[in-house]
Design an enzyme around this catalytic site. Sequence first.
Site, PDB file in Angstrom:
ATOM      1  N   HIS A  49      -3.868  -6.793 -10.761  1.00 10.23           N
ATOM      2  CA  HIS A  49      -3.824  -8.064 -10.023  1.00 10.23           C
ATOM      3  C   HIS A  49      -5.014  -8.949 -10.392  1.00 10.23           C
ATOM      4  O   HIS A  49      -4.872 -10.165 -10.499  1.00 10.23           O
ATOM      5  CB  HIS A  49      -3.860  -7.820  -8.509  1.00 10.23           C
ATOM      6  CG  HIS A  49      -2.565  -7.398  -7.922  1.00 10.23           C
ATOM      7  ND1 HIS A  49      -1.463  -8.219  -7.850  1.00 10.23           N
ATOM      8  CD2 HIS A  49      -2.187  -6.223  -7.352  1.00 10.23           C
ATOM      9  CE1 HIS A  49      -0.471  -7.580  -7.265  1.00 10.23           C
ATOM     10  NE2 HIS A  49      -0.885  -6.356  -6.954  1.00 10.23           N
TER      11      HIS A  49
ATOM     12  N   CYS B 297       4.722  -3.062  -4.264  1.00 11.50           N
ATOM     13  CA  CYS B 297       3.618  -4.013  -4.165  1.00 11.50           C
ATOM     14  C   CYS B 297       3.842  -4.930  -2.973  1.00 11.50           C
ATOM     15  O   CYS B 297       4.959  -5.413  -2.764  1.00 11.50           O
ATOM     16  CB  CYS B 297       3.542  -4.828  -5.460  1.00 11.50           C
ATOM     17  SG  CYS B 297       2.193  -6.010  -5.512  1.00 11.50           S
TER      18      CYS B 297
ATOM     19  N   HIS C  18      -3.215  -0.198 -10.585  1.00 12.07           N
ATOM     20  CA  HIS C  18      -2.261  -1.186 -10.067  1.00 12.07           C
ATOM     21  C   HIS C  18      -3.010  -2.379  -9.469  1.00 12.07           C
ATOM     22  O   HIS C  18      -2.712  -3.535  -9.790  1.00 12.07           O
ATOM     23  CB  HIS C  18      -1.359  -0.532  -9.012  1.00 12.07           C
ATOM     24  CG  HIS C  18      -0.446  -1.489  -8.314  1.00 12.07           C
ATOM     25  ND1 HIS C  18       0.911  -1.507  -8.532  1.00 12.07           N
ATOM     26  CD2 HIS C  18      -0.687  -2.465  -7.393  1.00 12.07           C
ATOM     27  CE1 HIS C  18       1.460  -2.453  -7.777  1.00 12.07           C
ATOM     28  NE2 HIS C  18       0.500  -3.046  -7.077  1.00 12.07           N
ATOM     29  N   GLU C  19      -3.970  -2.108  -8.609  1.00 11.59           N
ATOM     30  CA  GLU C  19      -4.718  -3.195  -7.964  1.00 11.59           C
ATOM     31  C   GLU C  19      -5.573  -3.956  -8.974  1.00 11.59           C
ATOM     32  O   GLU C  19      -5.692  -5.176  -8.900  1.00 11.59           O
ATOM     33  CB  GLU C  19      -5.581  -2.667  -6.814  1.00 11.59           C
ATOM     34  CG  GLU C  19      -4.811  -2.048  -5.669  1.00 11.59           C
ATOM     35  CD  GLU C  19      -3.683  -2.912  -5.117  1.00 11.59           C
ATOM     36  OE1 GLU C  19      -3.808  -4.162  -5.108  1.00 11.59           O
ATOM     37  OE2 GLU C  19      -2.667  -2.346  -4.691  1.00 11.59           O
TER      38      GLU C  19
END
Length: 175
Positions: free
Chosen positions: A142, A96, A138-139
Amino acid sequence: MVRKIITYPNPRLFLNSEIVNKFDTELHTLLDDMYETMIASNGVGLAAIQVDIPLRVLLVNIFDENDEQKKEDLLEIINPEIIPLDEEMITCTEGCLSVPDFFEEVKRYNHILLKYQDRFGEFKELEAKGFLAVAIQHENDHLNGHLFIEKISFAKRQKFDKEFKKKKKNHKKEK
């Protein structure tokens, strides 16, 4: 314009991002800046919160079969909703831009349906598998105030915490 990426343990990384309602030139500038920032940082994805903008905006631009990252393959994803299409999980090594120099295996859904809006507010759907599905998840984490290090085992998290403290200590010595 390349923007500064905020890094762990910055508390802003743990904020929930806000829904985008205005699809205007300000949003387009953010998307363009995020792309420049992601490419300059050798990333395959970036969430707006990583450049300190708490909006539900993310980019994903994975490498193709020729190991090339082409702008025409860029996904600009706004207000995403992810729906797993089956229970199969895949384990990938993740890193990341907000957690530099740390990589670890994480399990995620292998096959997802992504519902989102593009830069003009048009509603879109995309079925994704494998690494593309992993990168999107994954994004998206966030945007919900989560980092991939929260998904690793307790022992691996202890290893990360130890390495992080050591790196921080060494960084202070260098100053």
